[in-house]
Design a protein around this motif. Structure first.
Motif, mmCIF file in Angstrom:
data_model
loop_
_atom_site.group_PDB
_atom_site.id
_atom_site.type_symbol
_atom_site.label_atom_id
_atom_site.label_comp_id
_atom_site.label_asym_id
_atom_site.label_seq_id
_atom_site.Cartn_x
_atom_site.Cartn_y
_atom_site.Cartn_z
ATOM 1 N N ALA A 1 -7.697 -0.200 11.551
ATOM 2 C CA ALA A 1 -7.592 -1.036 11.783
ATOM 3 C C ALA A 1 -5.953 -0.642 11.570
ATOM 4 O O ALA A 1 -5.250 -1.051 10.489
ATOM 5 C CB ALA A 1 -8.117 -2.442 11.912
ATOM 6 N N ILE B 1 -5.258 3.422 7.491
ATOM 7 C CA ILE B 1 -6.908 2.487 6.601
ATOM 8 C C ILE B 1 -8.332 1.869 7.194
ATOM 9 O O ILE B 1 -8.619 0.986 8.303
ATOM 10 C CB ILE B 1 -6.007 0.638 6.080
ATOM 11 C CG1 ILE B 1 -4.401 1.330 5.659
ATOM 12 C CG2 ILE B 1 -6.949 -0.206 5.154
ATOM 13 C CD1 ILE B 1 -3.732 0.237 5.172
ATOM 14 N N LEU C 1 -6.493 14.420 5.028
ATOM 15 C CA LEU C 1 -6.451 13.851 3.554
ATOM 16 C C LEU C 1 -7.659 14.305 2.423
ATOM 17 O O LEU C 1 -8.531 13.812 3.847
ATOM 18 C CB LEU C 1 -5.671 13.212 3.045
ATOM 19 C CG LEU C 1 -4.068 12.651 3.637
ATOM 20 C CD1 LEU C 1 -3.578 11.669 3.326
ATOM 21 C CD2 LEU C 1 -3.139 13.959 2.638
ATOM 22 N N HIS D 1 -12.076 -0.663 7.586
ATOM 23 C CA HIS D 1 -11.800 -2.060 6.892
ATOM 24 C C HIS D 1 -13.345 -1.995 6.733
ATOM 25 O O HIS D 1 -13.739 -1.712 7.846
ATOM 26 C CB HIS D 1 -11.483 -2.678 7.905
ATOM 27 C CG HIS D 1 -9.766 -2.423 7.620
ATOM 28 N ND1 HIS D 1 -8.951 -1.859 8.081
ATOM 29 C CD2 HIS D 1 -8.687 -3.773 7.979
ATOM 30 C CE1 HIS D 1 -7.182 -2.351 7.833
ATOM 31 N NE2 HIS D 1 -7.375 -3.328 7.795
ATOM 32 N N ASN E 1 0.223 10.281 10.708
ATOM 33 C CA ASN E 1 0.259 9.371 9.161
ATOM 34 C C ASN E 1 -1.074 8.551 9.755
ATOM 35 O O ASN E 1 -1.506 8.184 10.537
ATOM 36 C CB ASN E 1 0.577 7.824 10.044
ATOM 37 C CG ASN E 1 1.587 7.046 9.345
ATOM 38 O OD1 ASN E 1 0.703 6.960 8.108
ATOM 39 N ND2 ASN E 1 2.082 6.199 9.460
ATOM 40 N N ARG F 1 2.646 1.073 -1.029
ATOM 41 C CA ARG F 1 3.188 0.076 -0.040
ATOM 42 C C ARG F 1 3.560 -1.686 -1.220
ATOM 43 O O ARG F 1 2.249 -2.224 -1.173
ATOM 44 C CB ARG F 1 2.691 0.339 1.345
ATOM 45 C CG ARG F 1 3.597 -0.830 2.124
ATOM 46 C CD ARG F 1 2.571 -1.292 3.477
ATOM 47 N NE ARG F 1 1.804 -1.416 3.954
ATOM 48 C CZ ARG F 1 0.606 -1.334 4.831
ATOM 49 N NH1 ARG F 1 0.977 -0.897 6.184
ATOM 50 N NH2 ARG F 1 -0.399 -2.198 4.734
ATOM 51 N N ARG G 1 1.175 6.440 17.141
ATOM 52 C CA ARG G 1 1.655 6.314 16.122
ATOM 53 C C ARG G 1 1.362 7.925 16.439
ATOM 54 O O ARG G 1 0.079 8.675 16.929
ATOM 55 C CB ARG G 1 0.686 6.275 15.521
ATOM 56 C CG ARG G 1 0.507 6.346 14.220
ATOM 57 C CD ARG G 1 -0.467 5.226 14.002
ATOM 58 N NE ARG G 1 -1.100 4.980 12.390
ATOM 59 C CZ ARG G 1 -0.758 4.274 11.456
ATOM 60 N NH1 ARG G 1 -0.103 3.060 11.581
ATOM 61 N NH2 ARG G 1 -0.920 4.089 9.685
ATOM 62 N N TYR H 1 -2.874 -8.571 12.551
ATOM 63 C CA TYR H 1 -3.309 -8.334 13.577
ATOM 64 C C TYR H 1 -3.446 -6.791 13.173
ATOM 65 O O TYR H 1 -2.906 -5.710 13.177
ATOM 66 C CB TYR H 1 -2.773 -8.516 14.843
ATOM 67 C CG TYR H 1 -3.438 -10.030 15.434
ATOM 68 C CD1 TYR H 1 -2.318 -10.727 14.490
ATOM 69 C CD2 TYR H 1 -4.875 -10.111 15.749
ATOM 70 C CE1 TYR H 1 -2.529 -11.995 14.878
ATOM 71 C CE2 TYR H 1 -4.574 -11.805 16.078
ATOM 72 C CZ TYR H 1 -3.983 -12.567 15.646
ATOM 73 O OH TYR H 1 -4.609 -13.827 16.173
ATOM 74 N N LEU I 1 2.636 11.104 1.141
ATOM 75 C CA LEU I 1 1.961 11.585 1.752
ATOM 76 C C LEU I 1 2.650 12.851 1.864
ATOM 77 O O LEU I 1 2.021 14.192 2.027
ATOM 78 C CB LEU I 1 1.736 10.923 3.086
ATOM 79 C CG LEU I 1 1.060 9.577 3.085
ATOM 80 C CD1 LEU I 1 1.105 8.410 4.351
ATOM 81 C CD2 LEU I 1 -0.361 9.799 3.227
ATOM 82 N N VAL J 1 -0.344 -1.357 -0.551
ATOM 83 C CA VAL J 1 -1.663 -0.140 -1.107
ATOM 84 C C VAL J 1 -1.126 0.658 -2.243
ATOM 85 O O VAL J 1 0.262 0.922 -2.468
ATOM 86 C CB VAL J 1 -0.719 1.100 -0.366
ATOM 87 C CG1 VAL J 1 -1.724 2.545 0.336
ATOM 88 C CG2 VAL J 1 -1.279 0.325 1.432
ATOM 89 N N SER K 1 -0.779 -5.323 3.684
ATOM 90 C CA SER K 1 -1.652 -5.598 2.066
ATOM 91 C C SER K 1 -0.909 -3.970 1.376
ATOM 92 O O SER K 1 0.062 -3.668 1.760
ATOM 93 C CB SER K 1 -2.856 -4.993 2.304
ATOM 94 O OG SER K 1 -2.710 -3.544 2.869
HETATM 95 O O1 TXA Z 1 -2.367 -5.543 5.775
HETATM 96 C C1 TXA Z 1 -2.842 -4.443 5.947
HETATM 97 O O2 TXA Z 1 -2.841 -3.284 4.898
HETATM 98 C C2 TXA Z 1 -3.036 -3.969 7.648
HETATM 99 C C3 TXA Z 1 -4.379 -5.069 7.950
HETATM 100 C C4 TXA Z 1 -4.514 -4.651 10.201
HETATM 101 O O3 TXA Z 1 -5.654 -4.564 7.846
HETATM 102 N N1 TXA Z 1 -3.071 -2.651 8.130
HETATM 103 C C5 TXA Z 1 -1.705 -1.893 8.330
HETATM 104 O O4 TXA Z 1 -2.322 -0.713 8.502
HETATM 105 O O5 TXA Z 1 -0.956 -2.197 7.854
HETATM 106 P P1 TXA Z 1 -1.095 0.394 9.026
HETATM 107 O O6 TXA Z 1 -2.011 1.491 10.016
HETATM 108 O O7 TXA Z 1 -0.365 0.338 9.317
HETATM 109 O O8 TXA Z 1 -0.423 1.325 7.427
HETATM 110 C C6 TXA Z 1 -1.703 2.088 6.586
HETATM 111 C C7 TXA Z 1 -0.730 2.896 5.380
HETATM 112 C C8 TXA Z 1 0.466 3.587 6.559
HETATM 113 O O9 TXA Z 1 1.626 3.352 4.762
HETATM 114 C C9 TXA Z 1 -0.245 4.677 5.754
HETATM 115 O O10 TXA Z 1 0.362 5.808 5.270
HETATM 116 C C10 TXA Z 1 -1.082 4.475 4.566
HETATM 117 O O11 TXA Z 1 -1.575 3.007 4.692
HETATM 118 N N2 TXA Z 1 -2.517 4.959 3.920
HETATM 119 C C11 TXA Z 1 -3.702 5.260 4.488
HETATM 120 N N3 TXA Z 1 -4.594 6.513 4.461
HETATM 121 C C12 TXA Z 1 -3.892 6.637 3.559
HETATM 122 C C13 TXA Z 1 -4.340 7.552 2.114
HETATM 123 N N4 TXA Z 1 -4.886 8.579 2.258
HETATM 124 N N5 TXA Z 1 -3.116 8.247 1.421
HETATM 125 C C14 TXA Z 1 -1.901 7.904 1.300
HETATM 126 N N6 TXA Z 1 -1.662 6.703 2.014
HETATM 127 C C15 TXA Z 1 -1.717 6.057 3.576
#
Ligand code: TXA
Ligand code: MG
Length: 349
Positions: free
Chosen positions: A154, A72, A128, A74, A69, A208, A65, A44, A238, A196, A194
């Motif tokens: 999200a 993402i 960033l 969507h 950090n 990730r 949070r 979720y 990061l 990454v 997901s």
């Molecule tokens: O499956 C998913 O990706 C879920 C669902 C809800 O879509 N979302 C998710 O978001 O896991 P969150 O915020 O829990 O994790 C986002 C990840 C983090 O590890 C964050 O550091 C990385 O994505 N991230 C976001 N923007 C970034 C960027 N510009 N460069 C490197 N890493 C980034």
């Protein structure tokens, strides 16, 4: 009272079945600057409209949070990517790679790191010059984004540091009173977040791991004579990125996915039973099924977070995970388990 002031006050969280009517209602809440949690095929997510800086900032407050950090974004359709990512800054080869990866895996559990479009608020990207973009496959997520009228940021809809939510009940447990609504679309199909991938580097970097594997990505990257590498930790990546762009940013060491119970990784059945003997309020899990042994529960991507949460509900002191070769080969699960476990690294045998 405006929304910013309301963040410290308990608000009513509406739990809504994900019917067409309620998706429309949830989209209205988002358009008026609210935060709504919604199902995706992974976990979720806690949504806000990407161009509403105030709504994005409230997500960080609701989750607890750290603001450094990034989130993402969507998108429902491929062409929406242009609203948040500057594809023209990709080389012709990177553009072709993006299209090939999109065609193969999207919509789905793959998040791309791309050059950011200027209007995307710094609160989304933590300052960033890149932005993370994904195209969820879940029909409720896609419809909600369409009706919201703009892409949605999200993060996982959990309290920061706690295991991600794979049901609406998990979201209510963590965020009731802190967000406007939760759309209940049942349990998530995949169960871990997901993959990454940064496609701006050569080799491509997996920041990730997830259900789309290194081998999956290599199949496509190979067509462009590009290699794929798993970056040891997204936090390290990061941090390096931030030192280039924002040298005064704080450290990036977070605890992730961890229940209150200790998560202990052991390499053999014997050690699992030894640990269970010293910690009576514990439960043993293995990735490989043990049908004859009822004291070893089965672990999967789909039930990992639910079981970690259940351990806390049941007042357990420890969750003992048997790390065999099959589990070790699952990079997505191993990544979450290592982070949830004390010490942060898997056992080596
Ligand atoms: O499956 C998913 O990706 C879920 C669902 C809800 O879509 N979302 C998710 O978001 O896991 P969150 O915020 O829990 O994790 C986002 C990840 C983090 O590890 C964050 O550091 C990385 O994505 N991230 C976001 N923007 C970034 C960027 N510009 N460069 C490197 N890493 C980034
Ligand atoms: Mg998360």
């Amino acid at each position: 009272m405006n929304r910013q002031e309301r963040t410290n006050v308990r608000i009513t969280t509406h739990l809504l079945q994900a019917t067409p009517k309620n998706i429309t209602k949830a989209a209205q809440i988002l358009r008026s600057g609210g935060n709504v949690a919604f199902p995706t095929e992974t976990v979720y997510g806690l949504g806000a409209c990407v161009f509403n800086d105030g709504a994005v900032r409230r997500i960080f407050v609701a989750k607890g949070r750290p603001s450094d950090n990034p989130l993402i974004v969507h998108c429902a359709e491929k062409y929406d990517v242009e609203r948040v990512a500057d594809i023209s800054r990709l080389s012709p080869q990177q553009q072709a790679l993006f299209h090939a990866l999109y065609t193969e895996f999207c919509p789905g559990a793959l998040t791309f790191i791309l050059p950011k479009q200027a209007p995307v608020p710094d609160s989304v990207t933590a300052g960033l010059d890149t932005v993370a973009v994904r195209f969820p496959k879940h029909p409720v997520a896609a419809q909600l984004i369409r009706e919201a009228g703009e892409p949605l940021v999200a993060p996982s809809a959990n309290r920061s540091g706690y295991p991600s939510p794979t049901t609406a009940a998990h979201v209510m447990h963590d965020l009731e009173g802190r967000i406007e609504a939760v759309l209940d679309g049942g349990a998530c199909e995949l169960g871990i977040e997901s993959t990454v991938v940064n496609i701006l580097t050569n080799p491509l970097h997996i920041l990730r791991p997830g259900s789309i594997t290194k081998e999956d990505l290599e199949r496509i990257a190979g067509q462009f004579e590009l290699k794929v590498r798993v970056e040891a930790s997204n936090e390290a990546a990061l941090k390096a990125e931030k030192q280039k762009t924002a040298p005064r940013s704080p450290g990036m060491k977070y605890r992730h996915y961890a229940p209150k119970a200790r998560v202990i990784l052991v390499p053999t059945e014997n050690e699992a039973f030894q640990q269970a003997q010293t910690i009576p309020a514990s439960r043993i899990f293995a990735y490989t099924a043990y049908p004859q042994n009822t004291s070893i529960y089965q672990l999967s991507e789909q039930n990992l977070y639910a079981e970690l949460r259940q351990a806390d509900n049941d007042g357990l002191d420890a969750v003992i995970i048997l790390v065999d070769d099959a589990l070790r080969a699952n990079a997505g699960l191993m990544n979450r388990l290592s982070k949830a476990a004390e010490g942060g690294s898997p056992p080596h045998t």
